[in-house]
Design a protein around this motif. Structure first.
Motif, short mmCIF file in Angstrom:
data_model
loop_
_atom_site.label_atom_id
_atom_site.label_comp_id
_atom_site.label_asym_id
_atom_site.label_seq_id
_atom_site.Cartn_x
_atom_site.Cartn_y
_atom_site.Cartn_z
N ILE A 99 44.75 39.75 33.87
CA ILE A 99 45.36 38.67 34.67
C ILE A 99 46.20 37.73 33.80
CG2 ILE A 99 43.34 37.10 34.56
CD1 ILE A 99 45.71 37.57 37.56
N GLN A 100 45.92 37.72 32.50
CA GLN A 100 46.71 36.81 31.65
C GLN A 100 48.09 37.36 31.30
OE1 GLN A 100 43.64 35.99 28.63
NE2 GLN A 100 44.07 33.87 29.06
N GLN A 101 48.35 38.63 31.60
CA GLN A 101 49.68 39.19 31.30
C GLN A 101 50.71 38.44 32.15
OE1 GLN A 101 49.97 41.59 28.98
NE2 GLN A 101 47.76 41.57 28.71
N PRO A 102 51.92 38.25 31.62
CA PRO A 102 52.92 37.43 32.31
C PRO A 102 53.23 37.90 33.75
CG PRO A 102 53.66 38.00 30.09
CD PRO A 102 52.38 38.73 30.31
N GLY A 103 53.22 39.22 34.00
CA GLY A 103 53.58 39.70 35.34
C GLY A 103 52.44 39.63 36.35
N SER A 104 51.21 39.38 35.89
CA SER A 104 50.05 39.36 36.80
C SER A 104 50.04 38.08 37.61
CB SER A 104 48.75 39.45 36.00
OG SER A 104 48.51 40.76 35.64
N ARG A 105 49.76 38.21 38.92
CA ARG A 105 49.92 37.02 39.75
C ARG A 105 48.69 36.63 40.58
NH1 ARG A 105 55.86 37.44 42.32
NH2 ARG A 105 55.54 39.67 42.49
N LEU A 106 47.80 37.61 40.84
CA LEU A 106 46.68 37.30 41.74
C LEU A 106 45.38 37.85 41.15
CD1 LEU A 106 45.52 36.44 44.54
CD2 LEU A 106 46.24 38.69 45.40
N TRP A 107 44.37 36.96 41.05
CA TRP A 107 43.05 37.33 40.52
C TRP A 107 42.09 37.32 41.69
CZ3 TRP A 107 39.80 34.04 36.55
CH2 TRP A 107 39.01 34.90 35.76
N LEU A 108 41.50 38.49 41.98
CA LEU A 108 40.57 38.64 43.09
C LEU A 108 39.16 38.77 42.52
CD1 LEU A 108 42.56 41.35 45.09
CD2 LEU A 108 42.43 38.91 45.62
N LEU A 109 38.29 37.86 42.87
CA LEU A 109 36.94 37.83 42.29
C LEU A 109 35.92 37.94 43.41
CD1 LEU A 109 37.73 34.76 40.03
CD2 LEU A 109 37.31 37.05 39.18
N ASP A 110 35.14 39.03 43.40
CA ASP A 110 34.15 39.25 44.46
C ASP A 110 32.77 38.81 43.98
OD1 ASP A 110 32.87 40.01 46.75
OD2 ASP A 110 33.70 42.04 46.80
N GLU A 111 32.35 37.65 44.43
CA GLU A 111 31.07 37.05 44.03
C GLU A 111 30.86 37.08 42.51
OE1 GLU A 111 27.58 37.97 46.36
OE2 GLU A 111 28.86 38.92 47.86
N PRO A 112 31.80 36.50 41.75
CA PRO A 112 31.71 36.59 40.29
C PRO A 112 30.54 35.81 39.70
CG PRO A 112 33.40 35.01 40.92
CD PRO A 112 32.95 35.68 42.19
N LEU A 113 30.02 34.83 40.46
CA LEU A 113 28.98 33.97 39.89
C LEU A 113 27.58 34.46 40.18
CD1 LEU A 113 30.54 30.53 41.01
CD2 LEU A 113 30.93 31.78 38.88
N SER A 114 27.48 35.52 41.03
CA SER A 114 26.16 35.87 41.57
C SER A 114 25.14 36.22 40.49
CB SER A 114 26.29 37.03 42.56
OG SER A 114 26.85 38.14 41.91
N ALA A 115 25.57 36.83 39.38
CA ALA A 115 24.60 37.23 38.35
C ALA A 115 24.58 36.28 37.16
CB ALA A 115 24.93 38.65 37.87
N LEU A 116 25.40 35.22 37.21
CA LEU A 116 25.55 34.38 36.02
C LEU A 116 24.58 33.20 36.01
CD1 LEU A 116 29.45 34.19 35.66
CD2 LEU A 116 27.86 35.92 34.81
N ASP A 117 24.10 32.86 34.80
CA ASP A 117 23.27 31.66 34.66
C ASP A 117 24.18 30.42 34.74
OD1 ASP A 117 24.43 31.14 32.14
OD2 ASP A 117 22.91 32.31 31.11
N LEU A 118 23.55 29.26 34.76
CA LEU A 118 24.28 28.01 35.01
C LEU A 118 25.43 27.80 34.01
CD1 LEU A 118 24.08 25.74 37.01
CD2 LEU A 118 22.62 24.50 35.41
#
Ligand SMILES: Nc1ncnc2c1ncn2[C@@H]1O[C@H](COP(=O)(O)OP(=O)(O)OP(=O)(O)O)[C@@H](O)[C@H]1O
Length: 248
Positions: A151-170
């Motif tokens: 997503i950090q590449q210059p041509g990338s425009r949309l980041w789709l995140l499907d429940e990215p926080l579900s497994a992460l600690d605080l």
């Protein structure tokens, strides 16, 4: 900006998504909410070009995506799917490096981007470990780091995140939200599926609410996430107090 124009998707005779029209503006964090089975992941797979709509279409800055190649999709849109097990015996470093493949990056650039992504997602100490041996949260951070390069590449425009926080600690939830803010500042669009409605109230610029495959609300968080609508759509009686939704 991505424009969704009366999108629909059916599997056999069953409609999964119907008549979805919305915009994902540049530099904005849009959160997608809805009950289990509402169609959130299915919508993300359409927006990533992984499946074709049965009706309607998608435009990116006015460009119709109908004839885009797989590589064009991968250059413009980055998807982090819901937590899934990797099937291959790859190391964390190798998985993260996959994020650079859609873009013509030199070996030196890819190595540096990988080193940075491992540090940004706090998984440098796991770089040589086989990804299948990691905990759920560590695997999630590995997938986020892979997508971070893409997503950090210059041509990338949309980041789709499907429940990215579900497994992460605080700590790592906060880190993920900081990365999202960082990306927003560079003018990219983000669409994130969340189940935590209070998180959406607090962090989203805009909220889309799906129910039974239809978009039932689209707007600023406090206008979409009213106690009345949440109670109706999620079938749990709720009230709003001091800016937070509580169930009764
Ligand atoms: N290939 C398919 N064939 C038939 N039905 C499907 C198919 N893919 C998804 N569905 C159905 O479409 C509906 C939406 O699924 P989806 O995974 O998009 O929901 P979701 O909103 O992401 O749910 P969750 O919150 O549980 O992750 C579900 O009822 C699911 O069973």
């Amino acid at each position: 900006m991505m424009t969704l124009d009366q999108l629909g998707l059916s599997k056999g005779n069953t409609p999964i998504l119907q008549n979805i029209s919305a915009r994902l503006p540049a530099g904005q964090l849009t959160m997608l909410v809805g009950p289990n089975g509402a169609g959130k992941s299915t919508l993300l797979s359409l927006l990533a070009g992984l499946s074709l709509p049965s009706a309607g279409g998608l435009q990116f800055a006015g460009d119709d995506t109908r004839h885009w190649t797989r590589q064009r999709w991968a250059q413009q849109v980055t998807l982090v799917p819901q937590l899934s097990q990797m099937g291959f015996p790859l190391s964390v470093r190798e998985v993260v490096e996959l994020g650079g493949l859609a873009h013509a990056t030199s070996v030196v650039q890819l190595r540096e981007a990988t080193r940075q992504a491992l540090a940004d997602w706090d998984i440098g100490y796991l770089a040589d470990k086989e990804v299948r041996l990691l905990s759920g949260g560590e695997q999630q951070r590995t997938q986020l780091a892979r997508s971070w390069i893409q997503i950090q590449q210059p041509g990338s425009r949309l980041w789709l995140l499907d429940e990215p926080l579900s497994a992460l600690d605080l700590r790592h939830q906060r880190q993920c939200l900081e990365r999202v803010r960082q990306l927003q500042a560079s003018g990219k669009s983000i669409l994130m599926v969340v189940h935590d409605l209070n998180l959406a109230l607090r962090y989203a610029d805009r909220v889309l609410m799906l129910c039974c495959g239809e978009l039932v609300a689209d707007g600023p968080p406090d206008q979409v996430l009213t106690a009345e609508r949440v109670s109706q759509v999620f079938q749990v009686e709720t009230r709003l107090s001091q800016g937070y939704l509580h169930w009764l």
